[in-house]
Design an enzyme around this catalytic site. Sequence first.
Site, PDB file in Angstrom:
ATOM      1  N   ASN A  12       4.420  -2.094  -4.319  1.00 44.35           N
ATOM      2  CA  ASN A  12       3.535  -1.203  -3.081  1.00 44.35           C
ATOM      3  C   ASN A  12       3.327  -2.397  -2.648  1.00 44.35           C
ATOM      4  O   ASN A  12       1.747  -2.718  -2.895  1.00 44.35           O
ATOM      5  CB  ASN A  12       2.987  -0.202  -3.546  1.00 44.35           C
ATOM      6  CG  ASN A  12       2.385   0.008  -2.413  1.00 44.35           C
ATOM      7  OD1 ASN A  12       3.059   0.062  -1.347  1.00 44.35           O
ATOM      8  ND2 ASN A  12       1.660   1.257  -2.621  1.00 44.35           N
ATOM      9  N   LYS A  14       1.772  -1.802   0.810  1.00 46.42           N
ATOM     10  CA  LYS A  14       0.993  -1.190   1.539  1.00 46.42           C
ATOM     11  C   LYS A  14       0.533  -1.808   2.614  1.00 46.42           C
ATOM     12  O   LYS A  14       2.237  -2.190   3.034  1.00 46.42           O
ATOM     13  CB  LYS A  14      -0.230  -1.399   0.798  1.00 46.42           C
ATOM     14  CG  LYS A  14      -0.847  -1.325  -0.466  1.00 46.42           C
ATOM     15  CD  LYS A  14      -1.646  -1.459  -1.423  1.00 46.42           C
ATOM     16  CE  LYS A  14      -2.140  -0.225  -3.158  1.00 46.42           C
ATOM     17  NZ  LYS A  14      -2.882   0.322  -2.958  1.00 46.42           N
ATOM     18  N   HIS A  99       1.361   8.931  -2.703  1.00 46.42           N
ATOM     19  CA  HIS A  99      -0.137   7.945  -3.382  1.00 46.42           C
ATOM     20  C   HIS A  99      -1.382   7.940  -2.221  1.00 46.42           C
ATOM     21  O   HIS A  99      -1.968   8.666  -1.268  1.00 46.42           O
ATOM     22  CB  HIS A  99       0.155   6.405  -2.539  1.00 46.42           C
ATOM     23  CG  HIS A  99      -0.680   5.183  -2.618  1.00 46.42           C
ATOM     24  ND1 HIS A  99      -1.627   4.742  -2.156  1.00 46.42           N
ATOM     25  CD2 HIS A  99       0.044   4.362  -3.354  1.00 46.42           C
ATOM     26  CE1 HIS A  99      -2.725   3.851  -2.859  1.00 46.42           C
ATOM     27  NE2 HIS A  99      -1.197   3.300  -3.997  1.00 46.42           N
ATOM     28  N   GLU A 101      -4.068   6.245  -1.690  1.00 45.39           N
ATOM     29  CA  GLU A 101      -4.517   6.320  -0.391  1.00 45.39           C
ATOM     30  C   GLU A 101      -3.693   7.027   0.977  1.00 45.39           C
ATOM     31  O   GLU A 101      -4.735   7.471   2.003  1.00 45.39           O
ATOM     32  CB  GLU A 101      -4.102   4.896   0.673  1.00 45.39           C
ATOM     33  CG  GLU A 101      -4.439   3.705  -0.437  1.00 45.39           C
ATOM     34  CD  GLU A 101      -4.119   2.390  -0.840  1.00 45.39           C
ATOM     35  OE1 GLU A 101      -3.287   2.406  -0.458  1.00 45.39           O
ATOM     36  OE2 GLU A 101      -4.808   2.357  -1.986  1.00 45.39           O
ATOM     37  N   GLU A 169      -1.255   7.244 -11.045  1.00 50.01           N
ATOM     38  CA  GLU A 169      -2.647   6.024 -10.574  1.00 50.01           C
ATOM     39  C   GLU A 169      -4.060   6.090 -10.679  1.00 50.01           C
ATOM     40  O   GLU A 169      -4.111   7.092  -9.504  1.00 50.01           O
ATOM     41  CB  GLU A 169      -2.197   5.098  -9.413  1.00 50.01           C
ATOM     42  CG  GLU A 169      -1.273   4.557  -9.214  1.00 50.01           C
ATOM     43  CD  GLU A 169      -0.432   4.354  -8.102  1.00 50.01           C
ATOM     44  OE1 GLU A 169      -0.001   2.744  -8.459  1.00 50.01           O
ATOM     45  OE2 GLU A 169      -0.226   4.600  -7.218  1.00 50.01           O
ATOM     46  N   GLY A 175      -6.726  -0.980  -6.482  1.00 51.94           N
ATOM     47  CA  GLY A 175      -7.257  -2.331  -6.614  1.00 51.94           C
ATOM     48  C   GLY A 175      -9.111  -2.804  -6.427  1.00 51.94           C
ATOM     49  O   GLY A 175      -9.241  -3.739  -5.936  1.00 51.94           O
ATOM     50  N   SER A 214      -4.482  -1.371 -10.248  1.00 54.28           N
ATOM     51  CA  SER A 214      -4.828  -3.380 -11.119  1.00 54.28           C
ATOM     52  C   SER A 214      -3.914  -3.738 -12.294  1.00 54.28           C
ATOM     53  O   SER A 214      -4.466  -3.607 -13.291  1.00 54.28           O
ATOM     54  CB  SER A 214      -6.112  -3.167 -11.199  1.00 54.28           C
ATOM     55  OG  SER A 214      -7.126  -2.607 -10.690  1.00 54.28           O
TER      56      SER A 214
HETATM   57  P1  PGA Z   1      -3.110  -2.667  -7.086  1.00 54.29           P
HETATM   58  O1  PGA Z   1      -2.171  -1.018  -6.150  1.00 54.29           O
HETATM   59  O2  PGA Z   1      -2.455  -3.078  -7.871  1.00 54.29           O
HETATM   60  O3  PGA Z   1      -3.850  -3.106  -5.824  1.00 54.29           O
HETATM   61  O4  PGA Z   1      -4.444  -1.958  -7.601  1.00 54.29           O
HETATM   62  C1  PGA Z   1      -1.413   0.093  -7.157  1.00 54.29           C
HETATM   63  C2  PGA Z   1      -1.759   0.532  -6.257  1.00 54.29           C
HETATM   64  O5  PGA Z   1      -2.124   1.385  -5.367  1.00 54.29           O
HETATM   65  O6  PGA Z   1       0.183   1.613  -6.270  1.00 54.29           O
END
Ligand code: PGA
Length: 252
Positions: A12, A14, A99, A101, A169, A175, A214
Site C-alpha cells: 500500500n 498510500k 484502511h 487512515e 491492521e 507506521g 510495520s
Molecule cells: P506500515 O503501513 O507497513 O507502514 O505500518 C501498513 C498499512 O497502513 O497498510
Amino acid sequence: MTPGVRPLVAGNWKMNGLSASLGEIEAMRLAADAGEAGEAELLVCPPATLLAQAAWNIRGGKLSLGAQDCHPQPSGAFTGDISAAMLKDAGATYVIVGHSERRTLHHETDELVRAKAEAALKAGLVAIVCVGESHAERQAGEQAAVVIRQLRRSLPAGGNSETVVIAYEPVWAIGTGLTPTPGDVTVIHNFIRALLVEVGGPHAAKTRILYGGSVKPSNCGDLLTLDNVDGALVGGASLKAAEFLAIAAAYR
Ligand code: PGA
C-alpha cells in the site's frame, strides 16, 4: 498460513509515488515473473494517478495491481472521487477499503466501508477490507471485540474467498515500528477466521487474512507463517521493490 490458500503480499503506497516510481513497480513485476515471491501473489497498490500507466507496464505479467480506496457509487456528481468501475477500467483488480487512515482522517464508518466493498465486488474488483483496534482499545483489552464488530458491519454482502480479502491492521502498529506479538496476532486472526466461517460458511476457510502494521523484512518471517495469516499488507516497506520483495521472500 492456511493450507491450500495462496498467500498475498500487498503493498500500500498510500499518498506516495510519482511517475519516477514506476521503476519500482517494474522491478516488482520482474521479480514476480521470475517467481521471486515463491508461492505468494504479489500486489502493489500505488496512488490512483499511477494505475493506468502501471497497468500498461505490467500487462501480461504476474504482478497484481490495486487501488487504495473507491467511492460507493459507480458514477455521479462526486467531485474528486473515483469509482470502483473507474479503477477497474484503469487496470486495477483489487481495491483496499476501510484502511484506518480513511476511517480516521475521512471519518469513514463501517457502513460506508461495506458500501465501498460492495461497489468493488459489483465492479469486478477484489475488496481488501481493513479492520484493527486503536491503542486505547488494545489497552482496554477490547481488540477482539472491536475487530469482530468492525468486520460484521464492514463485510460486503455476497462476498466469498475469491472476492474478499481481510487485512488485520492494529492502528497503533501502522507506521510506528511496533507490532503485536505473534501470539497476539494469532488470537485475532483465529477470531477473524471463526467469524468468516460463521457468516460465510465453510468456503470462508479459504478467505485470505492479511496482517498489516510495520511489516518489515526483519519481522516477516515470524508474522507471515502463523496459522491463519495468509499474507501481509505492507505500507512503508513496500515503496522500494528490494524491501518489499525481501518480505515476500518469506514465502519462498
Ligand atoms: P506500515 O503501513 O507497513 O507502514 O505500518 C501498513 C498499512 O497502513 O497498510
